[in-house]
Design an enzyme around this catalytic site. Sequence first.
Site, mmCIF file in Angstrom:
data_model
loop_
_atom_site.group_PDB
_atom_site.id
_atom_site.type_symbol
_atom_site.label_atom_id
_atom_site.label_comp_id
_atom_site.label_asym_id
_atom_site.label_seq_id
_atom_site.Cartn_x
_atom_site.Cartn_y
_atom_site.Cartn_z
ATOM 1 C CG ASP A 145 -1.985 -1.069 1.177
ATOM 2 O OD1 ASP A 145 -1.763 -2.104 0.512
ATOM 3 O OD2 ASP A 145 -3.043 -0.886 1.800
ATOM 4 C CE LYS A 208 -5.219 2.040 2.379
ATOM 5 N NZ LYS A 208 -4.148 1.291 3.065
ATOM 6 C CE LYS A 244 -6.975 -1.175 2.598
ATOM 7 N NZ LYS A 244 -5.640 -1.668 2.991
#
Lengths: 308, 487
Positions: A145, A208, A244
């Site tokens: 991430d 995300k 996400k």
Amino acid sequence: MQMKKDIQQSIDQLLFNSPTIDKVGVEERVARFQTRSIKGDSKLQALKMALNMIDLTTLEGKDSPGKVQQMCYKAMHLHDELPNLPTVAAVCVYPSMVKIAKSALLNSKVNVASVSTAFPSGQAPLAVKLADTTFAVNEGADEIDMVISRGKFLAGEYSFVFDEIAAIKDACGNARLKVILETGELLTLDNVRKASDLAILAGADFIKTSTGKIQPAATMQVTYTMLMAIKDYYEATGKMIGMKPAGGISTSKLALHYLVMVKEVLGNAWLSNEWFRFGASSLANDVLMQLMKAETGVYQSPDYFSID
Amino acid sequence: MATNKNIPEVEWEYAPSLEGTSHIQLKKKYDLFIGGKWVKPSSGKYFQSINPANEEVLAEVAYGSEKDVDIAVKAARKAYNEVWSIMPAAERAKYIYRIARLMQERARELAVIETLDGGKTIREARDIDVPLACNHFFYYAGWADKLEYAFPNRKVESLGVAGQIIPWNFPLLMAAWKIAPALAAGNTVVLKPAETTSLTALKLAEIIEAAGLPAGVVNIVTGYGDTGAAIVNHSDVNKIAFTGSTNVGKIIQKALAGTSKKLTLELGGKSANIIFDDAPIDQAVEGIVNGIFFNQGHVCCAGSRLFVQENVAEKVIAKLKERLKTLYVGNPLDKNTDIGAINSKEQLATITKYLEIGKQEGAEMYQPACTIPAKGFYCPPTLFTNVAQSNRIAQEEIFGPVLTIQTFRTIDEVIQKANNSPYGLAAGVWTEKGARIFNMANQLNAGVIWANTYNKFDPTSPFGGYKESGFGREGGVHGLAAYVKFV
């Protein structure tokens, strides 16, 4: 140098095609997702689906190996009192905790995700970000991430941001890359859309919303805008990108609204943890509480659900 | 949608969620509400009001005749002369506020009956129709004792008896649009609801009764077209307010020519919804959907003619088709339903006729695959592409969930095409450029112009048309002007 200029121009050209976003219209659309009726079997199915999409997260300076190990146990055994529960999708930790998580999750299907690139601010040179990423991957991270350089993005240096994402993607190897836009710092939905397009074009497997360190974190408006970017990319290329939302989704009801949104914008194909995740730490227990309520007919005290 | 990985696609469907109907109170038979009492129609005749979603009979409704209208107008005149016109304005306001509050208290019941009787979705009845209807009463109640400030430097007086004829697409809301300003300005009312949707107007009569409004101030005479004609032609009516089809509007205007009756008409439309290439495309697609499929397209100001700038047309149409697949068509009482039932068998026949005409004219029809209940009147959301300005489907009001799509290249072209219609009720403009919005608003001949949105209504905002869409305004101070005379 000439080549770099060409790339800069072509990236500008690509982002020129990002549609503008009308905030009021987005708010209206998002409100409609919240009026769909989910109860009974439909709700049970959705709650289990939501559990299976969670990236159980701990990103604190004070994280200890013990805490991470406990969280990994929880990831595999959400609430053993309830039969047939899925596991969560992944645990999300700092690079230094990847090895611990990895060994704790041995023989499970739960992935280990690691934040990297000088999370959460991303205020470090590319070499440091690359080293950070490579370290996490070598420790065994299945997913990375990363954060984008918001400062460069806001300054209009899109090719810098693009190159950085592409370089990190290379460093990821087989790990899937989630690109955190930190939408709370991008300020407008127009920027969110542009950053989404940029990240997708640069090689993101997932986009995300947030680090969870900046408010506002994930909102339905922001997530909707990002889902539309994924949809447009899919329509154009046939390639699926994951989504996400992270931070601020702590209740089952809100999680279900998100699932409705994913279903109506992208379709049922995205309703698996392969393509949709919730970055959340407290959501799991709320979902478990709802599932116990469905099982027993009454709400249990929060004391009956482990906090790890 | 196909996946590029081998994961079995989940099937996850919403749970049906039918709004309960056990709490509503409907009588088997409704009489006329005249002079504060429920009176039997002089003809002794009743007609059935059915639920268009399943064709079941909901109630029988009195068929008012010319004689009944005469009695109602006399009751309204008596109430005007003896009570309403001489009552202090602040007292009038109290009654109107009371009606608004009672409507709010019974909002859920009103919404359910509106859905049962008219076929509109419970979501829209609950979130739009009923709250807006209440707000109209609240808004005009506030004006009752401030009439002298509404029109600075002019002295106004009430008109007398107002005859009001309303349509079936927004039954309660249209009753509120008509009754609230009439009462606030000091007039008394004889109102005829549409024959397919009388029930919420009759429930409103019950509320008016419960509010203790003096007898005869509001009279509800149900019936068919001849009942309406009797109101229009009655010699002691001072004002006619009509919302409905342009054909009937023309008949009314002819009938009133040479009389002293004041007239407002809110008639049909074929409104243009215009998408420029710099518009926020995804929100514009939502606006197109809301513009034409709101209330099954039974909206006089529906954005039924879509104009998309050529260079984004392909994209917009593709997105629109995708979006239509996610609309739920079905039982209007289900909270998940996006598109409910067509109001009547006749209206469904009209829409179906136009679908045939469209195909014969060479337009390309698109309807998403959707399951439609076996009983009841339903029409899936429909798009027509390859449409010419000369096609009947692009010129005539269909009053259903049917959108015609044309493209344009230049601003002048789209203005010309948009204005090239006998109607002029509303228009939508989608662009990021503020200056372009103002330019378009100046040049489009329409009573309402929405910028980057569509189908937004508010009691404070006037609504009405140009050309064959009628004249006079409802809502806002403008709506008040229709119910006063300047002295």
